[in-house]
Design a protein around this motif. Sequence first.
Motif, short mmCIF file in Angstrom:
data_model
loop_
_atom_site.label_atom_id
_atom_site.label_comp_id
_atom_site.label_asym_id
_atom_site.label_seq_id
_atom_site.Cartn_x
_atom_site.Cartn_y
_atom_site.Cartn_z
N LEU A 40 0.92 -1.14 -0.22
CA LEU A 40 0.10 0.32 -0.26
C LEU A 40 0.80 1.59 -0.11
CD1 LEU A 40 -3.10 -0.66 2.48
CD2 LEU A 40 -2.91 -0.22 0.20
N SER A 44 1.16 4.36 -2.85
CA SER A 44 0.76 5.64 -2.43
C SER A 44 1.92 6.92 -3.06
CB SER A 44 0.87 5.97 -0.88
OG SER A 44 1.56 6.09 -0.21
N SER A 134 -5.33 -2.29 -13.31
CA SER A 134 -6.20 -1.24 -12.80
C SER A 134 -7.35 -1.43 -14.33
CB SER A 134 -5.30 0.47 -12.91
OG SER A 134 -5.32 0.29 -14.30
N ARG A 137 -9.59 -4.19 -12.76
CA ARG A 137 -10.10 -3.76 -11.11
C ARG A 137 -11.68 -3.27 -11.70
NH1 ARG A 137 -7.88 -2.67 -5.92
NH2 ARG A 137 -9.48 -1.55 -5.26
N GLY A 164 -5.44 -6.07 -4.58
CA GLY A 164 -6.69 -5.46 -4.00
C GLY A 164 -7.21 -6.24 -4.61
N GLY A 230 -8.07 -2.59 3.46
CA GLY A 230 -9.02 -1.88 2.84
C GLY A 230 -9.07 -1.55 0.89
N ASN A 231 -9.91 -1.02 0.27
CA ASN A 231 -10.06 -0.69 -1.42
C ASN A 231 -9.65 -1.94 -1.56
OD1 ASN A 231 -10.19 0.93 -3.14
ND2 ASN A 231 -7.65 0.92 -3.61
#
Length: 362
Positions: A40, A44, A134, A137, A164, A230-231
């Motif tokens: 994570l 970021s 992505s 997702r 994720g 999360g996410n």
Amino acid sequence: MTTIEEKIREIEEEIHKTKYNKATESHIGLLKAKMARLQLEAESHRHSGGGGGFSVPKSGDATVALVGYPNVGKSSLLNAITGTESEVGNFAFTTLRVIPGTLKYRGTQIQILDLPGIIDNAALGSGRGREVLSMVRAADLILLVTDNECKGMDRIIEELRKSGIVVNRKRKNISMKRANTGGIRVRKPRSVDIDDTRIREMAKEFKITNAEIFIRENVNDDDLIDFFRGNVIYLPAVVVINKMDMPHNEELVESMRKYGEIVRVSASSKMGIEDLKEKIYDSLELIRVYLRDKSGKTDMERPLVLRKGATVRDVCRKISREMLEAFRYAVLSSTKSRINDMRVGLDYELSDGDIVTIVSKY
Ligand SMILES: Nc1nc2c(ncn2[C@@H]2O[C@H](COP(=O)(O)OP(=O)(O)OP(=O)(O)O)[C@@H](O)[C@H]2O)c(=O)[nH]1
Ligand SMILES: [Mg+2]
């Protein structure tokens, strides 16, 4: 100085090195948590640069992503099920960008995305892996594509999870209220059999020190990591085993069932292609709803396509925003059951084959 990426690799190596058994289980769980937290962090740091015009807009009633190692036949499959012409080559990385196709099936239009072969450490940004992920997702269903050799499915699932995307697992009923003091307090019914210290250790890995955590069903380390991370999105996936015209090991093919339902196909001989279309359609859980106007005419050619669980409210929303405001009631009939001219409200849950007339205030 070691970078985050290096730290992640070190932990990954340690996990792979450690034999999994009752004694090491808890240690591995914590390592996984640490890794998820570092990932994570790495992400970021990276959210600056642009994607470079790689993505394809979603279209149609649902989107399906073809995910798999290079050269397993993803492009060949796209071509076989949609009639698109995505380049096929007998070497890795033939496809370098996202190629969309459309599968027209039972009145629905399903967008299928042929993606460049996912590669190890895609989640860490190698190759175009991150862009591929992505796109995945945003999909509604994943086709995990492999060939007669059935190689590396573990790695693919791992790469997805790192970014994720959790396949074929449901979100667990966990929630958390942060606090300023008091440490970690675990709230759970008696039926939940999990050690509070374990939850504390996990939370600590994610730098959570004060919170009330509610756990309403039995969960394992992976569920906890996904929650704290999360996410995370949860997507259904079907395992597609291509090149079944080639020699293969039956036991190995069967072992793929641990990842999801399997479909055996051969893109080149078109074997199993119809089964695959059907499986895609079924897995998306789409429902077709036909609109009937006030004069009683029904458009049977172009149904509204919605997801299972959709209500009359979703139909109104799909037609127009004004429709929702002007809604008085709906009249429902079915092509599949005996329901005929039944009056329903906005919250009524629709089924496949329903015919709906919206009666408005004006
Ligand atoms: N025998 C056999 N060969 C196949 C089948 N499907 C695809 N191939 C061959 O496998 C090779 C790779 O096919 P592609 O469709 O390009 O594979 P891909 O997964 O899209 O590959 P990348 O774009 O590199 O990720 C080509 O030589 C195809 O002709 C099949 O069902 N049977
Ligand atoms: Mg390809």
